[in-house]
Design a protein around this motif. Structure first.
Motif, PDB file in Angstrom:
ATOM      1  N   TRP A  82       0.818  -1.214   0.000  1.00 33.87           N
ATOM      2  CA  TRP A  82       0.000   0.000   0.000  1.00 33.87           C
ATOM      3  C   TRP A  82       0.856   1.270   0.000  1.00 33.87           C
ATOM      4  O   TRP A  82       0.311   2.376  -0.109  1.00 33.87           O
ATOM      5  N   MET A  83       2.167   1.128   0.110  1.00 36.93           N
ATOM      6  CA  MET A  83       3.056   2.287   0.141  1.00 36.93           C
ATOM      7  C   MET A  83       3.484   2.678  -1.265  1.00 36.93           C
ATOM      8  O   MET A  83       3.345   1.909  -2.224  1.00 36.93           O
ATOM      9  N   SER A  84       4.044   3.863  -1.389  1.00 35.68           N
ATOM     10  CA  SER A  84       4.604   4.327  -2.652  1.00 35.68           C
ATOM     11  C   SER A  84       5.833   5.160  -2.374  1.00 35.68           C
ATOM     12  O   SER A  84       6.011   5.688  -1.274  1.00 35.68           O
ATOM     13  N   GLY A  85       6.681   5.275  -3.393  1.00 32.70           N
ATOM     14  CA  GLY A  85       7.887   6.083  -3.242  1.00 32.70           C
ATOM     15  C   GLY A  85       8.918   5.706  -4.278  1.00 32.70           C
ATOM     16  O   GLY A  85       8.755   4.713  -5.013  1.00 32.70           O
ATOM     17  N   PRO A  86       9.989   6.462  -4.352  1.00 33.85           N
ATOM     18  CA  PRO A  86      11.026   6.186  -5.349  1.00 33.85           C
ATOM     19  C   PRO A  86      11.791   4.915  -5.033  1.00 33.85           C
ATOM     20  O   PRO A  86      11.865   4.475  -3.882  1.00 33.85           O
ATOM     21  N   ALA A  87      12.363   4.316  -6.062  1.00 37.69           N
ATOM     22  CA  ALA A  87      13.128   3.080  -5.886  1.00 37.69           C
ATOM     23  C   ALA A  87      14.465   3.333  -5.220  1.00 37.69           C
ATOM     24  O   ALA A  87      15.063   2.406  -4.663  1.00 37.69           O
ATOM     25  N   ASN A  88      14.954   4.555  -5.271  1.00 40.69           N
ATOM     26  CA  ASN A  88      16.247   4.895  -4.666  1.00 40.69           C
ATOM     27  C   ASN A  88      16.010   5.323  -3.216  1.00 40.69           C
ATOM     28  O   ASN A  88      15.458   6.398  -2.947  1.00 40.69           O
TER      29      ASN A  88
END
Length: 502
Positions: free
Chosen positions: A347-353
């Motif tokens: 359910w989370m999101s964000g950049p791969a770095n």
């Protein structure tokens, strides 16, 4: 199906961390025949060999893919509990981290009525296991299992160590040494960039001995007990029913989930509960499946502006720290573990770095149970996670510590930005903990060792009330150890060998 290959002096159920050790030692020390039965298959998969790819193994054929029952104190979720269904067991799936535990753990075991298990008595056994890459007076350098302690961690991991030091946590050059507290690089069962399990180090080199037989794809269903003695096991081997006969003893090394479940399905456990599940009791042993304990993690995740690179041949978790959730504790109860990648939940999101500081609790108060739904029904795994309010408070302290480390100057230079739980979580922190808490994959305690009425095995690991049957894996821990449980499980198997074949 029966044949000479399925008749041995000792039948070992499970070729994981403990079973591999026990098989090797029995072959070395006795003239006995040993049959090892492993439900999974080969461990030659390149994903297993590469410690950086451990997450790719979850939900595959190498994973039993267990889930807990819904956890009311963890937002009603069913938590995934990866367990190795493969040669090498969970050692083929884990992060290869080698932690002896705190000396106080073993002194507590002894104080609970288990002679032979104090730190003074088990510390030489650890040295017998270990083949460290750098000598030290307190650890082994000529044992069977290679332990990597000298390596160059990822640049982000070096920054995490510097940030922790900036928050007042000292650098500890060896958490398996005189003191456990502080931040350290982890010590790893890796050699030449490849995972080394006890199946690699102990079992495989012994397979040319004609007295040792390994059968994979052998799923054991239950024990055969006659006149109060375990005489073998039954199950399915390569699609066909089989019976394996043990002249001396059956040795359960299937782990804290499956060793207890096998006893229950065989009628060994709480008699009334067994009857209610449709299982005829063979022995009323109330402690089987009780005292289920695990360690717990909560993700604290950061995005980063600087590019994070990973070192080949190392797992993504390369540093950790042992610390106290409150002052006055004699033994650390927290073990945040640090990953060079952002471990987002679905359910989370964000950049791969990014990177993750996994807030860890390693001396929990909450204890659960394990049950089976009938002789052929599923295993009910209920760790009762976070049932004790103190565990939430201590995990909150671990989260705040990770947040502080992530905000320190050494990580600000990386452009670290906290994604989860977020700097403004404040009073909602306990809700975040319940929504995100994860198992550290360290299930223990379901066949607890002791001399009290609730104990399942005695201090010599013999199942109480059944001759010719021992358990030798993490299920026998009277209290879970402080830190990763793989090394203590190896110790348990070594001690079992000492008790069977001194």
């Amino acid at each position: 199906m029966t044949d000479d290959d399925l008749h041995a002096d000792y039948v070992i159920v499970g070729a994981g961390t403990a079973g591999a050790v026990l098989a090797r030692r029995l072959i070395e020390r006795t003239e006995a025949t040993v049959l090892v039965l492993e439900a999974g298959g080969s461990d030659r998969d390149p994903v297993i060999r590469d410690p950086a790819r451990m997450h790719e193994l979850w939900h595959t054929a190498a994973d039993w893919d267990y889930y807990t029952v819904p956890q009311p104190h963890a937002a009603g979720r069913c938590l995934h509990m990866p367990r190795g269904r493969v040669l090498g067991g969970s050692h083929s799936l884990n992060a290869t981290i080698y932690v002896r535990g705190n000396p106080a753990d073993y002194d507590e075991w002894a104080a609970l009525g288990n002679p032979g298990w104090s730190w003074q008595e088990v510390e030489p056994v650890f040295r017998r296991i270990e083949r460290y890459d750098r000598p030290a007076a307190h650890r082994g350098d000529s044992g069977i299992l290679p332990v990597l302690s000298v390596f160059e961690p990822d640049p982000i991991q070096r920054a995490i160590m510097a940030a922790a030091e900036q928050t007042g946590i000292p650098v500890n050059p060896d958490y398996n040494g005189p003191t456990q507290e502080g931040i350290s690089t982890v010590q790893l069962t890796i050699h030449d960039g490849e995972r080394v399990t006890t199946a690699d180090a102990y079992l495989t080199p012994a397979l040319d001995n004609p007295r040792l037989t390994l059968r994979t794809d052998a799923l054991v269903h239950r024990l055969v007990v006659r006149d109060g003695r375990a005489t073998g096991v039954t199950g399915v081997l390569a699609g066909q029913s089989f019976t394996a006969v043990a002249d001396e003893a059956v040795l359960l090394t299937a782990g804290a989930i499956d060793s207890a479940a096998l006893l229950l399905r065989s009628g060994i456990g709480p008699a009334e509960e067994l009857r209610a599940s449709g299982i005829a009791p063979v022995l009323n042993l109330p402690g089987v499946g009780r005292d289920l304990t695990d360690h717990w993690l909560v993700p604290v995740i950061f995005a980063a502006e600087r590019n994070i690179v990973h070192t080949p041949g190392l797992p993504p978790a390369q540093t950790h720290l042992f610390w106290h959730s409150e002052s006055g504790l004699a033994v650390p109860d927290l073990q945040p573990l640090h990953f060079s990648s952002p471990l987002y939940e679905p359910w989370m999101s964000g950049p791969a770095n990014g990177f993750s500081l996994m807030a860890g609790l390693v001396r929990p108060s909450s204890v659960g149970t394990l049950t089976v739904a009938g002789p052929d029904g599923p295993t009910g795994i209920d760790p009762n996670v976070l049932a004790e309010p103190r565990d939430v408070r201590r995990l909150a302290a671990a989260v705040r510590l990770c947040q502080e480390i992530g905000a320190a100057p050494a990580l600000r230079k990386w452009g670290a930005v906290q994604r989860y739980p977020g700097p403004g979580v404040g009073e909602n922190l306990s809700g975040y903990i319940r929504r995100t808490v994860l198992t550290y994959h360290h299930a223990a305690g379901t066949c607890r060792m002791g001399t009290d009425p609730g104990a399942v095995v005695d201090p010599e690991l013999r199942v109480r009330g059944i001759d010719g049957l021992r358990v030798a894996d993490a299920s026998i821990m009277p209290r879970i150890t402080t830190g990763n449980t793989n090394a203590p499980t190896i110790l348990i198997a070594e001690r079992a060998a000492d008790l069977i074949a001194p």
